[in-house]
Design an enzyme around this catalytic site. Structure first.
Site, PDB file in Angstrom:
ATOM      1  N   ASP A   1       0.785  -1.208  -0.024  1.00 21.96           N
ATOM      2  CA  ASP A   1      -0.050  -0.191   0.124  1.00 21.96           C
ATOM      3  C   ASP A   1       0.867   1.192  -0.038  1.00 21.96           C
ATOM      4  OD1 ASP A   1      -2.875   1.199   0.494  1.00 21.96           O
ATOM      5  OD2 ASP A   1      -1.658   2.270   1.996  1.00 21.96           O
ATOM      6  N   ILE A   2       0.564   2.191  -0.937  1.00 22.27           N
ATOM      7  CA  ILE A   2       1.563   3.301  -0.943  1.00 22.27           C
ATOM      8  C   ILE A   2       1.046   4.443   0.166  1.00 22.27           C
ATOM      9  CG2 ILE A   2       1.902   5.598  -2.465  1.00 22.27           C
ATOM     10  CD1 ILE A   2       1.270   3.899  -4.679  1.00 22.27           C
TER      11      ILE A   2
ATOM     12  N   ASN B   1      -3.289  12.954  -4.013  1.00 22.68           N
ATOM     13  CA  ASN B   1      -4.413  13.145  -4.830  1.00 22.68           C
ATOM     14  C   ASN B   1      -4.820  14.673  -4.384  1.00 22.68           C
ATOM     15  OD1 ASN B   1      -4.603  10.920  -6.523  1.00 22.68           O
ATOM     16  ND2 ASN B   1      -5.871   9.799  -5.136  1.00 22.68           N
TER      17      ASN B   1
ATOM     18  N   HIS C   1      -5.258  14.179  -9.334  1.00 19.69           N
ATOM     19  CA  HIS C   1      -5.552  12.710  -9.381  1.00 19.69           C
ATOM     20  C   HIS C   1      -4.706  12.333 -10.680  1.00 19.69           C
ATOM     21  CE1 HIS C   1      -8.835  11.767  -6.799  1.00 19.69           C
ATOM     22  NE2 HIS C   1      -9.198  13.067  -6.873  1.00 19.69           N
TER      23      HIS C   1
ATOM     24  N   ASP D   1      -2.221   9.222 -10.551  1.00 23.90           N
ATOM     25  CA  ASP D   1      -2.202   7.865 -11.368  1.00 23.90           C
ATOM     26  C   ASP D   1      -0.623   7.946 -11.918  1.00 23.90           C
ATOM     27  OD1 ASP D   1      -4.894   7.798 -11.500  1.00 23.90           O
ATOM     28  OD2 ASP D   1      -5.375   8.960 -13.321  1.00 23.90           O
TER      29      ASP D   1
ATOM     30  N   GLU E   1      -4.404   2.531  -4.601  1.00 17.18           N
ATOM     31  CA  GLU E   1      -3.165   2.356  -4.365  1.00 17.18           C
ATOM     32  C   GLU E   1      -2.642   1.007  -3.782  1.00 17.18           C
ATOM     33  OE1 GLU E   1      -5.047   4.230  -0.517  1.00 17.18           O
ATOM     34  OE2 GLU E   1      -5.316   4.123  -2.710  1.00 17.18           O
TER      35      GLU E   1
END
Length: 947
Positions: free
Chosen positions: A819-820, A827, A832, A836, A862
Site C-alpha cells: 500500500d502506498i 491526490n 488525481h 495516477d 493504491e
C-alpha cells in the site's frame, strides 16, 4: 283465295313519303337508282343521298370524288356495282364499292349518263347534245366526240340494239356517226321528248310535252288520249307490265288493264311535279317529285276502309264466312269484304247501327250483336231480329255471342248473360243469381269438355255441365281484371287480359302469364289468335304483337324468362295502330290462311305465309363504314391497318326497304371470335385492342324467324405489328434473351463461387478478428487498464490455482499486499493525474522486480499484491527489497515535496484452509505495518496478531 286480295287500284298501295324532314338533303329528287349491292340512291340539288332503309348518307361537292357541284341531275347504275353521277358544271364520276373515279368534265349540265352494252359511255348534256366516250379499261374512257348536236335529256338502249335519245326536238336513233329522227304522228317534228325507256318487249316508251307514245320499231302509237295534252315528264314499265307516267302538274299515273289511276297531292304524293321513277329489287315503286319522294309498296297488311266501300271505318268485329269473305261489323253498320272490296251486307239494316259482335251457328246463320238493338240473325243478306230487351235480354248492348256444341245460345251483354236453350227457353245469369264475377260480359268461349268460359270486366268464370259457375282468380297474375278474349286448346285456356296474355292450366288449376315481366311492352291485350304456323297474334291499342307459341308456353311454365316479339302497325300497311277490343271476335283467321283484325280505321288483313316468304328473302348486306381510331378506312384499298389500333368500328346494313327496322344481325370476327355474335338490330360492331394478326369480318342478316343469309360480305384485313411485335424480331429478341440469360447464369454461378470464396475468407478473417477480440476482451478483463498489471480477477485466479497446486507444501507459498503510504495526500495536493502517475511508477517498478513464477497485480486503488513462491525468509527478503526500492523511486510530478514510501504486509500459506484465508492474513499484516508507522514490512504472526 290467294287472288282475292291482289291490288286492284293504285290507292291500294301502302304509301310512305320522305322529305328533308326525314333526311333527304333536298326535296327535289331528280333521279333514283339502285346499285348491285342493294343501296338506293337519290339525286338532289344538294348532292347524292344513299339510303339503307333506315337513314340517308349524303355525298355532296367533293373534287376528289369528282362531284364538282352539289347539284346532281342524274344517276345511273351499271355492272359490277358501279354508280354513275352526273350533274351541274359538267361533273361526271363513277363510284365502285368504296372508291370514286372522277372522269373528264362534260361541257355543261349533265342530264343523263348512259353505259351501253359494249361498256362505252354516252353523256347527254343540257344545251349541247350527246357525247360518246369509248371504253378503254375499268373506269377509264377515251377522248369524247359529239354524236348529236341537240339538247338531250335521256338516253336508252334495248339489249344490244341502237341507242335512242330524247331531245329538245324529239326522239333520235343514234348509230355510229349518224342519227335518225323518229316522227310522232300528229305532232310537230320538233316536239320535245322529255324521257324514253324500253318495256319488256323492246318497245320504246316516249314521254313528251304532248302526251306519251310507244314505238315498236315500225310505228308510233299514242298512250291514252286523256294524256295527249299533258306534259309527261317520264314513262316506265314496272315488273307487272303496268305503265307509269310522270306529269308536270298532275302527279303520277298508272295504266293497268286499260285503267288509268292517278296519285297526286290529294291522295299521298308530296308534290304534283314528278321528276323521277324507279322500281327496286323488292318491287317497291319510288317516285321523286319537287316536294320529296313517295314509296309505293305491297305492305304485309292490306287495309279495307270506307274508300273501299266499308260502312264506316271504326271496325268492331270480324267473322270469316263462306267464299273466303269476311263479315265485318263497324260503328256504322255491317259489311261484307270480298277481295279487298267492301259492300253493305243488308239493304234492310238500320243505318248508323253499331255492330259489336258476331258468331256463326250450325244452321248457317250468323248472329249479329248490336250496341242499341239487341241480337239479330243474318243469312244471305237478310237480317232478322232475334232477341232484345223486349224479348228477354237484360240489355240491347250485345258484346259476345256463342252457340255451343249442344246447340245452346249464349248472349253476353253489359248486364249479364242470357242462355237460350234448344227449346227456346231463356235464363238470365248475372251477379245477383250466380257466382258471375261481373255483369259486363265481353267474351264467351267453349272448351273441349263443354264448359262455357265467360270473360268479364271483373275476372273470368266457367259454367260446367252441372250448371255450376266456378270463378277462376286471375288477379294472382299482376292484378289482372279484364278478360277480352279466349284461345282454348286441350289442357289450357289462354286469355287476353289487361295484364297481358294469361294461361290457365286446367289440370293444375294454375294461372301463369306472359306480360310485362316477360318483356312485353304493353299490358292490355284484346284478342289472342293462333295462326297455325307457330305464332300467337296479340291485338292491342298499340298495334299487333306476334309471339312464338312454344315460347309463350315456356314463359308461362317458367322455363323462359323473356319472350321475343314482332310488332306490326301502320308502317306495315295497317289502317291504324289501334286494334279494337271489348267485343268479340275482334280478330279472326280463315282456313285459307288469312287473318283479319278490326282497327279504328278499317279492317286490316294479312296472310302470315307472305311474311314467311319475306323472311326467307336473302337480304343483301353491305359494309357501310369502317374506321380505325376515328380514321375512315377504304376496305378495297386498305387490307392492312397500322400497328397500335385501339378501336375498330365496322358499320353494316341489311338492304331491305320493306321492314328495315326488323332486320336482325349476327357478326363474327374470325381470328378473334369462335362463334357468331348475335347483334339484334344493332348495325355497328366494335372491337378494341385487337392484337396484331390477320382477321376476317363477316356479317349475316335475317328477318325475325327467318333463316340467316349466307354471309358473302367479308372484310379481310391485317393489323400490322410494331417492329418489336414482328415474329423475326421476337425470335431474335428471344435468342438474345436466351443468350443473355445463359450468360447471366454463368456469370451468376461464377459470382456465387467467388462469393463463396470471399465469404470463406471473410469468415476466416472475422473468426480471427473475433478470436483476437475475444483474446483482447479476455486480456482486458484480466488486466488493469492503468498499470497493465494483472487485475484483481486475474490475481484471484492465479492465487487460487497456485494455492491448490501448492497444497501439499503450502509453506512455500506467500502473499504480500503493498500500500502506498499517505496516497490521499498525493491526490489532494497534486491532483488525481499525478496520483495516477505515482501508481504507474510503482507498478512499473514492481513488474520489473517480480519475476516468474511470482506474480504481481494491482489490487485496487493504491494497493498491489504480490504472490511469492519460496520460504517465509525468502518472501521477507523480496518484500524488504521492494520496500527499499520504492523508497528510492523519483517522481518529478511530486516536485520533491512528497516522500514516496510503501507499507507491506505478507503471510505464509502454511495452515491456511483456502486462499481467502491467505489473503486475510496478508491484509492483517499490512494493517499491522500501517499501525506501526508505515514504510515497513510486517509478517503475519498468528500468535502475535491474536494473542
Amino acid at each position: 283465295m290467294s287472288h282475292l286480295y291482289a291490288f286492284t287500284k293504285v290507292n291500294d298501295y301502302f304509301m310512305e313519303v320522305w322529305t328533308s324532314h326525314q333526311g333527304l338533303p333536298h326535296n327535289s329528287v331528280n333521279a333514283i337508282t339502285q346499285t348491285d349491292d342493294g343501296y338506293l340512291w337519290f339525286a338532289t340539288w344538294e348532292g347524292v343521298a344513299r339510303y339503307n332503309g333506315l337513314s340517308f348518307t349524303l355525298f355532296s361537292r367533293d373534287e376528289q370524288k369528282g362531284i364538282v357541284d352539289a347539284g346532281v341531275r342524274t344517276l345511273t347504275a351499271s355492272e359490277n356495282n358501279r354508280l354513275w353521277v352526273g350533274g351541274a358544271r359538267g361533273g361526271v364520276t363513277v363510284r365502285q364499292s368504296f372508291s370514286w373515279f372522277p372522269q373528264t368534265l362534260a361541257q355543261g349540265l349533265v342530264n343523263h349518263v348512259f353505259v351501253d352494252h359494249q361498256r362505252n359511255l354516252w353523256i347527254a348534256v343540257e344545251g349541247e347534245g350527246v357525247f360518246f366516250r369509248p371504253f378503254l379499261s375499268d373506269n377509264e374512257y377515251g377522248p369524247e366526240k359529239k354524236v348529236l348536236n341537240i339538247a338531250t335529256y335521256r338516253l336508252a338502249q334495248f339489249e344490244k340494239g341502237s341507242v335512242f335519245a330524247a331531245t329538245k326536238q324529239g326522239v333520235y336513233k343514234l348509230s355510229g356517226n349518224s342519227s335518225e329522227h323518229i316522227s310522232l304522228p300528229g305532232l310537230p317534228s320538233d316536239t320535245r321528248a322529255n324521257y324514253i325507256s324500253f318495256d319488256h318487249a323492246g318497245n320504246l316508251l316516249i314521254a313528251s310535252v304532248l302526251g306519251a307514245w310507244r314505238y315498236d320499231g315500225v310505228e308510233v302509237k299514242r298512250y291514252r288520249n286523256e294524256l295527249s295534252n299533258e306534259v309527261i315528264t317520264l314513262i316506265e314499265e314496272d315488273d307487272e307490265g303496268r305503265i307509269w307516267f310522270g306529269t308536270i302538274d298532275k302527279g303520277i299515273a298508272r295504266l293497268s288493264l286499260k285503267q288509268l289511276d292517278f296519285i297526286n297531292t290529294d291522295n299521298g304524293l308530296p308534290n304534283n311535279r314528278v321528276l323521277s321513277w324507279f322500281q327496286d329489287a323488292e318491287g317497291s315503286i319510288w317516285v321523286g317529285t319537287n316536294g320529296g319522294v313517295l314509296r309505293l309498296r305491297s305492305a304485309p297488311f292490306m287495309s279495307v276502309n270506307k274508300f273501299d266501300g266499308l260502312l264506316g271505318e271504326f271496325t268492331r268485329t270480324v267473322l270469316p264466312i263462306s267464299g273466303g269473305r269476311f263479315l265485318v261489323g263497324t260503328s256504322e253498320g255491317l259489311s261484307i269484304v270480298d277481295g279487298g272490296v267492301a259492300k253493305p251486307s243488308s239493304a234492310s239494316f238500320l243505318s248508323q247501327q253499331s255492330v259489336l259482335s258476331l258468331a256463326p251457328s250450325t244452321s248457317g246463320k250468323i248472329y249479329v250483336g248490336t250496341q242499341r238493338s239487341g241480337l239479330y240473325e243474318w243469312q244471305n243478306g237478310g237480317l232478322t231480329p232475334r232477341l232484345s230487351v223486349e224479348s228477354g235480354l237484360p240489355s240491347n248492348e250485345v258484346r259476345a255471342i256463342l252457340e255451343d256444341s249442344v246447340g245452346r245460345l249464349w248472349v253476353g251483354t253489359v248486364n249479364g248473360v242470357v242462355l237460350v236453350t234448344r227449346d227456346g227457353k231463356t235464363k238470365l245469369i248475372n251477379q245477383a243469381n250466380s257466382n258471375l264475377p261481373d255483369d259486363y260480359v265481353i267474351a264467351i268461349s267453349e272448351d273441349q269438355r263443354g264448359r262455357i268460359w265467360f270473360g268479364t270486366a271483373e275476372g273470368v268464370a266457367l259454367y260446367d255441365r252441372l250448371n255450376n259457375i266456378e270463378v277462376v282468380d286471375i288477379s294472382v297474375y299482376e292484378g289482372a281484371q279484364y278478360v277480352f278474349g279466349f284461345y282454348i286448346e286441350p289442357g289450357f285456356v289462354w286469355m287476353a287480359t289487361d295484364r297481358g296474355l294469361l294461361r290457365y292450366d286446367v289440370l293444375k288449376k294454375r294461372i301463369d302469364g306472359v306480360g310485362k315481366p316477360a318483356g312485353l311492352p304493353i299490358d292490355k291485350i284484346f284478342q289472342v289468335v293462333y295462326d297455325h304456323l307457330g305464332s300467337f297474334w296479340l291485338t292491342s291499342n298499340r298495334g299487333i304483337w306476334k309471339v312464338g307459341y312454344v315460347e309463350a308456353h315456356r314463359v308461362a311454365s317458367g322455363n323462359l324468362q323473356t319472350i321475343d316479339f314482332e310488332h306490326f302497325g301502320e308502317a306495315d300497311g295497317m289502317g291504324s295502330d289501334q286494334v279494337n277490343g271489348g267485343s268479340t271476335p275482334a280478330a279472326a283467321s280463315t282456313k285459307g290462311g288469312y287473318m283479319a283484325f278490326a282497327t279504328a280505321k278499317g279492317l286490316s288483313i294479312i296472310k302470315p305465309t307472305s311474311l314467311k316468304q319475306l323472311y326467307q328473302y336473302r337480304l343483301p348486306v353491305v359494309l357501310e363504314q369502317i374506321d380505325a381510331d376515328g380514321k375512315l378506312v377504304n376496305p378495297d384499298e386498305t387490307p392492312e391497318l397500322g400497328p397500335g389500333i385501339n378501336r375498330l368500328r365496322i358499320k353494316f346494313a341489311g338492304l331491305s326497304y320493306i321492314m328495315s327496322q326488323r332486320i336482325q344481325y349476327q357478326t363474327k370476327l374470325t381470328g378473334f371470335e369462335e362463334e357468331w355474335n348475335y347483334q339484334g338490330n344493332q348495325t355497328i360492331a366494335e372491337y378494341t385492342n385487337l392484337p396484331p394478326g390477320k382477321y376476317e369480318f363477316r356479317v349475316s342478316a335475317r328477318y325475325p324467324y327467318g333463316a340467316w343469309n349466307d354471309s358473302n360480305v367479308t372484310y379481310h384485313f391485317e393489323i400490322l405489328p410494331f417492329w418489336w411485335q414482328r415474329l423475326e424480331v421476337q425470335v431474335i429478341v428471344l435468342l438474345l434473351i436466351i443468350v443473355l440469360i445463359s450468360s447471366m447464369i454463368i456469370w451468376r454461378v461464377n459470382a456465387l463461387k467467388r462469393r463463396q470464396i470471399y465469404l470463406a475468407e471473410q469468415i476466416d478473417l472475422k473468426t480471427q478478428e473475433l478470436r483476437e477480440q475475444s483474446e483482447l476482451y479476455e486480456h482486458q478483463s484480466r488486466e488493469d487498464p492503468l498499470t497493465a498489471l494483472s487485475n484483481r480477477r486475474a490475481f484471484d485466479e492465479k492465487v487460487r490455482g497456485d494455492f491448490i497446486l501448492a497444497y501439499p507444501s503450502l509453506s512455500k507459498l506467500n502473499l504480500a499486499i503493498i500500500d502506498i503510504d499517505h496516497f490521499k495526500q498525493v491526490n489532494d495536493r497534486f491532483s488525481h493525474l499525478v496520483g495516477d502517475e505515482v501508481i504507474k511508477l510503482v507498478a512499473d517498478y514492481l513488474n520489473e522486480s517480480i519475476g516468474e513464477p511470482n506474480q504481481v497485480a494491482r489490487w485496487g486503488g493504491e494497493e498491489f499484491t504480490v504472490l511469492i513462491h519460496g520460504t517465509q525468509e525468502e518472501a521477507r527478503e523480496i518484500c524488504q527489497t521492494l520496500l527499499n526500492g520504492i523508497a528510492q523511486l523519483e517522481c518529478p510530478q511530486l516536485e520533491n515535496k512528497f516522500n514516496l514510501t510503501v507499507s507491506i504486509g505478507y503471510a505464509n500459506a502454511l495452515g491456511c484452509q483456502d486462499y481467502q484465508t491467505l489473503l486475510k492474513r496478508a491484509d492483517q499484516a499490512l494493517y499491522a505495518a500501517k499501525e506501526k508507522g508505515r514504510n515497513r514490512v510486517e509478517e503475519f504472526d498468528e500468535f502475535r496478531m491474536y494473542g
